[in-house]
Scaffold this active site. Structure first.
Site, PDB file in Angstrom:
ATOM      1  CG  HIS A 166      15.130 -34.512  46.602  1.00 18.66           C
ATOM      2  ND1 HIS A 166      15.554 -35.776  46.916  1.00 18.66           N
ATOM      3  CD2 HIS A 166      14.181 -34.200  47.521  1.00 18.66           C
ATOM      4  CE1 HIS A 166      14.895 -36.205  47.986  1.00 18.66           C
ATOM      5  NE2 HIS A 166      14.058 -35.270  48.378  1.00 18.66           N
ATOM      6  CG  MET A 169       6.872 -32.826  44.644  1.00 20.39           C
ATOM      7  SD  MET A 169       7.420 -34.389  45.408  1.00 20.39           S
ATOM      8  CE  MET A 169       8.248 -35.128  44.012  1.00 20.39           C
ATOM      9  CG  HIS A 228      15.134 -31.981  51.528  1.00 25.47           C
ATOM     10  ND1 HIS A 228      15.663 -32.954  52.336  1.00 25.47           N
ATOM     11  CD2 HIS A 228      14.194 -32.612  50.768  1.00 25.47           C
ATOM     12  CE1 HIS A 228      15.076 -34.112  52.082  1.00 25.47           C
ATOM     13  NE2 HIS A 228      14.172 -33.929  51.138  1.00 25.47           N
ATOM     14  CD  GLU A 229      11.809 -30.558  48.606  1.00 25.25           C
ATOM     15  OE1 GLU A 229      11.876 -31.469  47.770  1.00 25.25           O
ATOM     16  OE2 GLU A 229      11.466 -30.750  49.797  1.00 25.25           O
TER      17      GLU A 229
END
Ligand code: B3K
Ligand code: ZN
Length: 870
Positions: free
Chosen positions: A304, A266, A300-301
């Protein structure tokens, strides 16, 4: 104040979006952490945006203690099942709310919960409402200041978003740390962690000279498994500056690895919380696939931070705005660092397998859904992976330069705000002047388009005509379909292996044709001889392609296509032809023509090819992917044919496979891409050789001499798939060695889950009593139960119905403890209409059983109702 009764879940519609009535500029949080009774004080500066004196706040499973407005106790409110409505409010005010929560009882792992000995949070999509009453929606952006207070010995590290600004000790053995995040953010990006960890530290200087402290927190004793995550983080930061011109914007970046986590990771601002699976690795505990997964998820995180955090989503229907785009970015990152062809192949496998299957299921939805009951149900392959394909198509249409201009404009317009998918496309269009009007349909139309392509060569006029027809079948929730704008990348080969120049109407044209009508013909000129067309190169659109290739044409493309992806795809199409013909008549003996076997022999022996790429060429379509070709799936027939084809190739190429296997023996272990590729090919060879006479000896020897987890697991899975005599002893030895480490045992659980033996279910039930197993841990559930449901077709779909009953039992338990995990697990059952009558009845029984539960969670409610609707 009143309390309302439990009601049936209701759907939300994208079309009903309304901007918020109020916003919060600043929120100050104070957490007094206790295992079963944590007290949260939230003080918000709230401002009216619309003419309304009523404020609606979201809240679930909260004990409200006090409510004050501008320092006064406030009684004008209603406490609802899912929130709090406050009345008679002034235009601008300070709202102070004190709530009590129970982190230890939180087995759903949403909101604030305990993972092992640590406190952590998960707020996306709607978890913050389990922490305090708040406008838990992504278009309310506030500056967060967070103080965390806990026992000093048990929780020496107290973390939250942003920069650490103050700390102190209390008399009672407790201490506190205060964090301030200068970037306004929606509540879903809030995070808090408290615990005792080992910390790996490093630092990074951004290209404009900002010094960033990097910290990775892992369970005590795991420090030697953290360096790869750190390297991946540094590589991500560098790559985003180089390829996208994007720099990090805080002085610290923290990653915490936890064992109990519903998904991968996350992107909370400055404080990522990760499933330990995507952080921890060393050569003894992790496979090459794990290493690459860590690189991709860390990337990916991190990515973000710009595509998700700096520009977030207006509402959750826009989820693909951040997810599709960020998956595209992480795929590009992995491709720039490793092999582009291998990455593309694996991404396409996901689309053609599980994503196409999702499109064909009752859960089909457009990448920007229109109707949602439980948002967590929409973190799907469609939103993420197809979403990324949609971004990739824009990249193909605009080119890298045009695309980067579009990104720049997107940030100029929307940095610091909550945006929509439409905003993104508009920025791409305005920056490039490429017309994306029809292209926008990809956001609203669900389902997989099929391209039927035919060709005609005219020798006299030296023209080659390609006729392309597109059709999208009706999907569960959307019956009418329109023609899409499909970028269709083609090349036409001469028999020498050289490509013709593409000329239409006397003018050179790009390889990427714009298919925009339901049927369209492209006539290429100056084609002196019958060409071999290479179609949908690079998988330029997420569509199914039908073209009547001869074996010879496919073998030609396998050898001569200039593009590696096209070579691989030709091999897959060649295999598909034979798989289909044998599945159509399973009594037919599986034999492959010499020409086909030679083509694969040629690939195996081609020294000009990268081993990693050869390994992909020799990896055949999975049972799931093949199942997706049919409206009615012959589970056993497909399994039988796939196995037989593998055996045929193994026997025919035994010498070449053996020679390649031995030639690729390595001395040490490194995670360099060339070495990963060599191991990958060597282990693909082992997978074939397992079916030959020497199989058992070879596999056992590899297991015994292996110095790394990649080779160990390759040996064990070869033994598993081919059901070798050594399987049991290898499994026992592995369990002996690793029984204390859940993460490493997940690989063992996965092998039990996918065990093709007829007593698999019995063994799976036994495995649930293994000391490393727990139904509370999502990783364990996915490894054992998820593997059985998704990747053990023959045993799961056993006609006895026992597999389905087992799934039903587990789902009923998880419905209570962790609905989000249950909802992921149920997907294979939703597709019951693909199977024969007998199986349909059995699966439906389980779905009906769930439906009749009086406490069915809305996650499962949404899926079960959709699936069982006529
Ligand atoms: N944004 C999170 C996923 C949240 C899932 C909530 N059920 C991780 C990611 O996509 O990067
Ligand atoms: Zn994401």
């Amino acid at each position: 104040m009143t309390q309302q009764a439990t009601t049936q879940p209701v759907a939300k519609y994208r079309k009903d979006y309304q901007s918020p009535s109020h916003t919060t500029s600043d929120i100050e949080l104070y957490f007094e952490l206790h295992d079963t009774a944590t007290v949260v004080t939230a003080t918000s500066q709230v401002k009216q945006l619309k003419d309304s004196t009523t404020l609606e706040l979201d809240g679930e499973q909260l004990g409200l203690q006090t409510l004050q407005v501008n320092g006064q106790d406030w009684t004008e409110y209603e406490l609802l099942e899912n929130g709090l409505t406050i009345h008679q409010l002034p235009e601008q005010f300070e709202l102070k709310i004190v709530t009590q929560i129970d982190p230890e009882a939180n087995t759903a792992l949403e909101g604030l919960y305990k993972s092992g000995g640590a406190f952590c949070t998960q707020c996306e999509a709607e978890g913050f409402r389990r922490i305090t009453f708040y406008q838990d929606r992504p278009d309310v952006l506030a500056r967060f200041t967070t103080t965390v207070e806990a026992d000093k010995t048990t929780y020496p590290y107290l973390l939250s978003n942003g920069n650490r600004v103050d700390e102190g000790s209390l008399d009672n053995g407790r201490h506190w740390v205060k964090w301030q995040d200068p970037h306004p953010k929606p509540a879903y990006l809030f995070a808090l962690v408290a615990g005792d960890f080992d910390v790996l530290t490093d630092n990074y200087t951004t290209r404009s000279g900002r010094e960033v402290a990097l910290e990775i927190f892992v369970d005590k004793g795991n420090l030697d498994r953290a360096p790869h995550a750190m390297t991946s983080l540094i590589n991500s930061m560098k790559w985003d500056e180089e390829r996208f011109g994007l720099e990090y914007d805080l002085d610290i970046y923290m990653i915490v690895a936890v064992d109990f986590f519903n998904m991968g990771a996350m992107e909370n601002k400055g404080l990522n919380v990760f499933n330990s699976k995507y952080v921890l690795a060393n050569e003894k505990t992790a496979t090459d696939t794990d290493y690459l997964g860590i690189e991709a998820v860390i990337g990916h995180e991190y990515f973000h931070n710009w595509t998700g955090n700096r520009v977030t989503c207006q509402d959750w229907f826009q989820l693909s705005l951040k997810e599709g785009l960020t998956v595209f970015r992480d795929q590009e990152f992995s491709s720039d660092l490793g092999s582009r062809a291998v990455n593309r192949i694996n991404n396409v496998r996901i689309i053609r397998g599980p994503q196409f299957a999702e499109d064909a299921s009752p859960m089909s939805h457009p990448i920007r859904p229109d109707k949602v009951i439980e948002m967590n149900n929409f973190y799907t392959l469609t939103v993420y992976e197809k979403g990324s394909e949609v971004i990739r198509m824009m990249h193909t249409l605009l080119g890298e330069e045009g695309f980067q201009k579009g990104m720049k404009l997107y940030f100029e317009r929307h940095d610091g705000t909550a945006a929509t998918c439409e905003n993104f496309v508009a920025a791409m269009e305005d920056a490039s002047s490429v017309d994306l009007k029809q292209f926008r349909l990809w956001y609203s139309q669900s389902g997989t388009p099929t391209l039927d392509v035919t060709s005609e060569y005219d020798e006299a006029s030296q023209t080659f005509a390609l006729t392309v027809s597109q059709n999208t079948e009706a999907t569960h929730e959307q019956k009418e379909k329109q023609a899409l704008h499909i970028p269709f990348d083609v090349e036409l080969y001469k028999h020498t292996g050289k490509a013709f120049k593409l000329i239409i109407d006397g003018k050179p044209v790009s390889n990427v044709l714009n298919v925009t009508e339901s049927s369209q013909t492209f006539v290429f000129e100056g084609i002196e001889s019958q060409p071999v067309p290479s179609l949908l190169r690079e998988f330029s659109a997420p569509v199914k392609l039908n073209y009547d290739y001869s074996d010879e044409e496919l073998v030609f493309l396998m050898r001569h296509a200039t593009n590696d992806f096209a070579r691989w795809d030709a091999g897959q199409m060649l295999l598909a032809k034979y798989i289909k013909s044998f599945v159509a008549d399973t009594s037919k003996a599986v034999v492959l023509p010499e020409g086909v076997i030679d083509a694969f022999r040629g690939v195996l022996l081609d020294s000009s090819l990268e081993p990693a790429f050869i390994a992909e060429m020799l990896t055949f379509p999975s049972h799931n992917e093949v199942s997706g070709w049919y409206k009615r799936v012959d589970v056993d027939g497909i399994a039988k044919v796939l196995k037989a084809i593998k055996q045929v190739i193994a026997q025919a190429l035994i010498d070449e496979l053996s020679a390649t296997y031995y030639s690729l023996t390595q001395d040490g272990y490194s995670i360099e891409h060339t070495e990963i590729g060599q191991r990958s090919l060597r282990n693909v060879c082992l997978g074939f050789l397992a079916y030959t006479e020497q199989g058992n000896t070879l596999v056992e020897k590899q297991y015994d001499t292996s110095s790394n987890m990649t080779d160990t697991i390759a040996a064990m899975s070869a033994a598993n798939v081919a059901q070798l005599a050594c399987r049991e002893s290898l499994m026992a030895d592995y369990s002996d060695k690793w029984k204390h480490d859940g993460l490493v045992m997940d690989k063992w659980f996965m092998l039990q889950g996918t065990n093709p033996a007829s007593n698999a279910l019995e063994v799976i039930r036994d495995s649930m009593n293994h000391e490393a197993f727990s139904l509370k841990n999502p990783n364990r559930i996915r490894s054992l139960v998820g593997a059985f449901l998704n990747n053990n077709p023959v045993q799961f779909h056993s006609k006895s119905g026992e597999g389905y009953q087992f799934a039903g039992e587990i789902l009923r338990q998880l419905n209570e403890s962790n609905p989000q995990v249950a909802s992921r697990l149920i997907d294979p059952l939703l597709k019951f209409r693909l199977y024969d009558e007998q199986r349909q009845v059995l699966i439906k029984q389980e779905l009906d059983g769930l439906k009749s539960l009086d406490n069915l969670a809305k996650d499962l409610f949404e899926k079960v109702t959709k699936a069982t609707e006529e």
